[in-house]
Design an enzyme around this catalytic site. Structure first.
Site, PDB file in Angstrom:
ATOM      1  CE1 TYR A  19      -2.081  35.373 -21.794  1.00  0.00           C
ATOM      2  CE2 TYR A  19      -2.583  35.866 -24.197  1.00  0.00           C
ATOM      3  CZ  TYR A  19      -2.607  35.983 -22.797  1.00  0.00           C
ATOM      4  OH  TYR A  19      -3.630  36.987 -22.378  1.00  0.00           O
ATOM      5  CE  LYS A  23      -7.218  35.190 -24.336  1.00  0.00           C
ATOM      6  NZ  LYS A  23      -7.251  36.246 -24.175  1.00  0.00           N
ATOM      7  CB  THR A  52       0.094  45.167 -19.868  1.00  0.00           C
ATOM      8  OG1 THR A  52       0.626  43.734 -21.291  1.00  0.00           O
ATOM      9  CG2 THR A  52      -1.666  45.560 -20.083  1.00  0.00           C
ATOM     10  CG  ASN A  55       1.063  43.965 -24.971  1.00  0.00           C
ATOM     11  OD1 ASN A  55       2.233  45.410 -25.042  1.00  0.00           O
ATOM     12  ND2 ASN A  55       0.375  44.329 -25.202  1.00  0.00           N
TER      13      ASN A  55
END
Length: 94
Positions: A19, A23, A52, A55
Site C-alpha cells: 500500500y 501511494k 473506512t 482500516n
C-alpha cells in the site's frame, strides 16, 4: 515519503509494504502527468486518516471530513498550482 518516516503518524505506523509503495508510485505519476499535461490541473490529495473499511473504521475522521479536500481541489481555478500534494491544511512535502 516525508510522513512515513515521521514517528507517531498513522503513515509511519502502517505495517504493510504494498500500500505505501503504491501511494509513492501514484505521487510520481501525479508529478509526471502534471508536467506532461500543463493545461490540466493534476494534483494528489491526502484525505487524512478516515474511518473506512480499509482500516476497520479506526480512522479519526468521517468520510465526509476526508472528502472535503477532494471536493475543494476539484473546485480550484484552472490557473491553480499543478503537480502538488495537498491536505486540508495546504501543500504537503513529497
Amino acid at each position: 515519503m516525508a510522513r512515513i518516516t515521521e514517528p507517531g503518524t498513522p503513515s509511519a505506523a502502517y505495517p504493510g509494504v504494498a500500500y505505501p509503495a503504491s501511494k509513492t508510485a501514484v505521487n510520481v505519476i501525479t508529478v509526471q502527468y502534471a508536467k506532461a499535461f500543463p493545461n490540466m490541473r493534476i494534483n494528489a490529495v491526502e484525505p487524512g486518516y478516515t474511518a473506512t473499511d480499509l482500516n476497520g473504521n479506526t480512522g479519526t475522521q468521517t468520510v465526509e471530513e476526508g472528502a472535503e479536500i477532494i471536493v475543494r481541489m476539484a473546485q480550484w481555478a484552472r490557473t491553480a498550482r499543478r503537480g502538488g500534494y495537498f491536505d486540508v491544511t495546504g501543500p504537503l512535502p513529497w
